[in-house]
Design an enzyme around this catalytic site. Sequence first.
Site, PDB file in Angstrom:
ATOM      1  N   ILE A  49     -54.381  -2.015  -3.844  1.00 39.23           N
ATOM      2  CA  ILE A  49     -54.361  -0.324  -3.331  1.00 39.23           C
ATOM      3  C   ILE A  49     -54.713   0.741  -3.760  1.00 39.23           C
ATOM      4  O   ILE A  49     -54.167   1.768  -3.913  1.00 39.23           O
ATOM      5  CB  ILE A  49     -52.774  -0.550  -2.484  1.00 39.23           C
ATOM      6  CG1 ILE A  49     -51.566  -0.489  -4.194  1.00 39.23           C
ATOM      7  CG2 ILE A  49     -52.525  -1.902  -2.206  1.00 39.23           C
ATOM      8  CD1 ILE A  49     -50.381  -0.705  -3.513  1.00 39.23           C
ATOM      9  N   GLY A  50     -54.919   1.421  -5.702  1.00 37.71           N
ATOM     10  CA  GLY A  50     -55.461   1.882  -5.715  1.00 37.71           C
ATOM     11  C   GLY A  50     -56.041   1.859  -7.176  1.00 37.71           C
ATOM     12  O   GLY A  50     -55.704   1.227  -7.881  1.00 37.71           O
ATOM     13  N   GLY A  52     -56.975   4.611 -10.732  1.00 34.94           N
ATOM     14  CA  GLY A  52     -56.717   5.466 -11.703  1.00 34.94           C
ATOM     15  C   GLY A  52     -57.688   4.935 -12.465  1.00 34.94           C
ATOM     16  O   GLY A  52     -58.388   3.922 -13.513  1.00 34.94           O
ATOM     17  N   LYS A  72     -48.473  -1.975 -11.025  1.00 36.59           N
ATOM     18  CA  LYS A  72     -49.586  -1.279 -11.815  1.00 36.59           C
ATOM     19  C   LYS A  72     -49.707  -2.124 -13.244  1.00 36.59           C
ATOM     20  O   LYS A  72     -49.197  -2.226 -13.634  1.00 36.59           O
ATOM     21  CB  LYS A  72     -48.109   0.513 -12.586  1.00 36.59           C
ATOM     22  CG  LYS A  72     -49.786   1.329 -12.718  1.00 36.59           C
ATOM     23  CD  LYS A  72     -48.977   2.650 -13.270  1.00 36.59           C
ATOM     24  CE  LYS A  72     -49.771   3.506 -13.837  1.00 36.59           C
ATOM     25  NZ  LYS A  72     -49.886   5.393 -13.662  1.00 36.59           N
ATOM     26  N   ASP A 174     -46.231  16.623 -13.354  1.00 33.04           N
ATOM     27  CA  ASP A 174     -47.266  15.790 -12.346  1.00 33.04           C
ATOM     28  C   ASP A 174     -47.002  15.707 -11.142  1.00 33.04           C
ATOM     29  O   ASP A 174     -47.634  15.017 -10.774  1.00 33.04           O
ATOM     30  CB  ASP A 174     -48.451  14.510 -12.909  1.00 33.04           C
ATOM     31  CG  ASP A 174     -49.770  14.456 -12.288  1.00 33.04           C
ATOM     32  OD1 ASP A 174     -50.005  15.737 -12.001  1.00 33.04           O
ATOM     33  OD2 ASP A 174     -50.591  13.632 -12.433  1.00 33.04           O
TER      34      ASP A 174
END
Length: 461
Positions: A49-50, A52, A72, A174
């Site tokens: 789903i992501g 980085g 993660k 951030d």
Amino acid sequence: MGGCNCKPLTDEPKSASDMTLAASANGSQKHSKPPPLNHLASHRAVKAIGRGAAADTWLFMDKKRNRLVAVKLFERPIPDVLKESTIREITVQTELGPGHINLINVYELILSDDYLGLVMEYAQGGSLTAHVAERWGTATAGKLVMDEDEARYFFRQFIHAVDYCHKHNTTHRDLKLDNSLLDGQKPPFLKICDFGFASHFANQLTEHLGTPEYMSPELLRNRDQDGGHPRAYDPRSVDVWAAGVMLIVSLCGAFPFDHMRAHDGFTDDAELDLWLQEVNKTWKESPFIHDNRDALSAEVCDLLDLLFVVDPCKRITIPEIMKHPWYNQDLTEGHQQAMERLVHEQAQVDEYIQQRQLDTAKVEARNKKIRDMVGVACTKGKSKGSHVRPLQALNLVDDGCERLDLTDQKVLKDESVHALEDHASVADRAAGLDKGRSGKLHESDSMQALNSLSKGTPMGK
């Protein structure tokens, strides 16, 4: 967005540790590698789903609790340069996550031969970036991308979460739309994620990091060009500037200060370009929001004037934001009801936090274990890879990983009346995942999302 001269929000820059936990708008995302941690008996991989620079995020089903979680995954070996920031990220979220509904909570740390996995709360509603981009697609020229009531609803949650972090001497550094997720409720609750740049602070910090479009003037140019020592800055004021950027992007669909010319990545020249705009122009003079500017109310313009003050000593503070007239305007009925529900659920969490009794020795041992596991993850695993079956056929029967429970239950004092209270149940209640009398979870938003995935229906529809 309403004909404004700006780039799509989906092109928002990614920091080194940036990771959006929400699913993409179409419910799918290609991944070049096979499903990780396929041998876990406790979790079943669902989809990627992501992605980085430092880690990828996968959606897993936590079979023990019968709910979806985001994991993660830091592939081993984690670069040594990222060791301390990874330790800090995990520790900060472990300490702060349980205390505030608008912060993504963490549940477990898993170390395998190939990955270090941080198991987290899953926000199925996507990122605020996607939410604003959806509004952008249907916005009328000269009108706001998101109306002020909805923007105020999200902004209040955002500011309360940032205030909670600052009161615990922690800065995010951030803050941005990509790191602001939405849960599955209607209207959704906001969840701040990705604490890779977060830091505890006593007074001022000096590290130069963040996403340039959200960085304040004092942070963009805190490095001496002659190679001298970096200039110190107040991290709370840096977070305030980023909050201003988030607010105006939510309303106008564009950054107030953006690149005026093409740059090859985020170089010093690119940051200088942004800094010159910030110190030489007001946000009202920005060409990027020209088409939407006149649709803003006088009250929100006043707040934006206070947020985008170049001198950090004169910039509005979080407590002052919470007293501003625009911030305190009445919400529409639907948003007001949701806010009242949020306040009620946060009060339950507050009561738990106030009454819990943490064992200092256990907390220190947990934090040491986090550091040790990250240290091991900075080394290469022993295996040379293993056969991975297709995602749909994963059985997950052989669990040989090192695991660390990050929930409060493991660090409470033995004599505490809450020692038998699994803190995850507090998070469940806050997320609407109440247990029924049978002790089993009712079908929740999390399970409905999984059913939608299995039927090929985009999440959030």
